[in-house]
Design a protein around this motif. Structure first.
Motif, PDB file in Angstrom:
ATOM      1  N   ARG A  35       0.859  -1.177   0.000  1.00 40.12           N
ATOM      2  CA  ARG A  35       0.000   0.000   0.000  1.00 40.12           C
ATOM      3  C   ARG A  35       0.900   1.234   0.000  1.00 40.12           C
ATOM      4  O   ARG A  35       1.718   1.414   0.893  1.00 40.12           O
ATOM      5  CB  ARG A  35      -0.896   0.012   1.232  1.00 40.12           C
ATOM      6  N   PRO A  36       0.768   2.094  -0.968  1.00 38.16           N
ATOM      7  CA  PRO A  36       1.686   3.227  -1.089  1.00 38.16           C
ATOM      8  C   PRO A  36       1.632   4.197   0.094  1.00 38.16           C
ATOM      9  O   PRO A  36       2.642   4.793   0.440  1.00 38.16           O
ATOM     10  CB  PRO A  36       1.241   3.925  -2.374  1.00 38.16           C
ATOM     11  N   ARG A  37       0.487   4.376   0.724  1.00 35.75           N
ATOM     12  CA  ARG A  37       0.388   5.342   1.814  1.00 35.75           C
ATOM     13  C   ARG A  37       1.202   4.921   3.028  1.00 35.75           C
ATOM     14  O   ARG A  37       1.826   5.752   3.675  1.00 35.75           O
ATOM     15  CB  ARG A  37      -1.061   5.546   2.215  1.00 35.75           C
ATOM     16  N   VAL A  38       1.171   3.638   3.356  1.00 38.70           N
ATOM     17  CA  VAL A  38       1.931   3.156   4.511  1.00 38.70           C
ATOM     18  C   VAL A  38       3.423   3.312   4.237  1.00 38.70           C
ATOM     19  O   VAL A  38       4.178   3.800   5.089  1.00 38.70           O
ATOM     20  CB  VAL A  38       1.576   1.688   4.823  1.00 38.70           C
ATOM     21  N   HIS A  39       3.844   2.915   3.055  1.00 36.90           N
ATOM     22  CA  HIS A  39       5.255   3.035   2.708  1.00 36.90           C
ATOM     23  C   HIS A  39       5.681   4.501   2.673  1.00 36.90           C
ATOM     24  O   HIS A  39       6.762   4.855   3.155  1.00 36.90           O
ATOM     25  CB  HIS A  39       5.517   2.368   1.366  1.00 36.90           C
ATOM     26  N   LEU A  40       4.831   5.355   2.137  1.00 33.95           N
ATOM     27  CA  LEU A  40       5.137   6.783   2.074  1.00 33.95           C
ATOM     28  C   LEU A  40       5.252   7.374   3.476  1.00 33.95           C
ATOM     29  O   LEU A  40       6.146   8.197   3.743  1.00 33.95           O
ATOM     30  CB  LEU A  40       4.066   7.517   1.273  1.00 33.95           C
ATOM     31  N   ALA A  41       4.394   6.965   4.390  1.00 34.33           N
ATOM     32  CA  ALA A  41       4.459   7.474   5.770  1.00 34.33           C
ATOM     33  C   ALA A  41       5.770   7.071   6.441  1.00 34.33           C
ATOM     34  O   ALA A  41       6.380   7.883   7.148  1.00 34.33           O
ATOM     35  CB  ALA A  41       3.268   6.953   6.572  1.00 34.33           C
ATOM     36  N   THR A  45       8.679   9.761   7.523  1.00 33.16           N
ATOM     37  CA  THR A  45       9.137   9.794   8.914  1.00 33.16           C
ATOM     38  C   THR A  45      10.651   9.636   8.996  1.00 33.16           C
ATOM     39  O   THR A  45      11.323  10.370   9.742  1.00 33.16           O
ATOM     40  CB  THR A  45       8.454   8.690   9.728  1.00 33.16           C
ATOM     41  N   ARG A  83       8.865  -3.721   1.283  1.00 36.29           N
ATOM     42  CA  ARG A  83       7.855  -3.406   0.266  1.00 36.29           C
ATOM     43  C   ARG A  83       7.844  -4.441  -0.848  1.00 36.29           C
ATOM     44  O   ARG A  83       6.798  -4.727  -1.430  1.00 36.29           O
ATOM     45  CB  ARG A  83       8.136  -2.024  -0.315  1.00 36.29           C
TER      46      ARG A  83
END
Length: 117
Positions: A35-41, A45, A83
């Motif tokens: 999921r791109p959002r989790v990886h992006l978060a 960070t 990922r």
């Protein structure tokens, strides 16, 4: 107030039998980094933490705040490997490595702040 009944019968001693397989499957489903959002978060960070280290290096005129950057780089590498992990076991392993690397980096930041700065 609604009372829910436990899914498994109580074990002598008051403990309940927990289905760890279902718990592990839920953990893997939630942390699936495809999921791109989790990886992006996670990447954002790590980037913010690295920027804090670099800013501390500039403001303190010392190379000591750069020590945690090695752990943050290891965490970023583990997050990238997670990922693309083909199996759930490899995903959990890479996430554990990333979590430990982040924890060690945060600890080293606080230790260095108390000791040297």
């Amino acid at each position: 107030m609604t009372v829910t009944t436990p899914t498994s019968p109580p074990v002598p001693g008051g403990d309940q039998d927990v289905d760890f397989d279902a718990l592990a499957q839920k953990f893997v489903a939630v942390t699936r980094l495809r999921r791109p959002r989790v990886h992006l978060a996670i990447v954002v960070t790590l980037g913010v933490l690295t920027a804090v280290c670099l800013l501390a290096t500039v403001t303190r005129a010392s190379a000591v705040p750069l020590i945690p950057v090695a752990g943050l780089a290891a965490a970023a590498f583990a997050a990238r490997r997670a990922r693309t992990a083909p199996t759930d076991r490899q995903l959990v392993t890479h996430l554990a490595v990333a979590a430990v690397a982040i924890a060690v980096s945060l600890w080293s930041m606080s230790f260095l702040t108390r000791t040297f700065l």
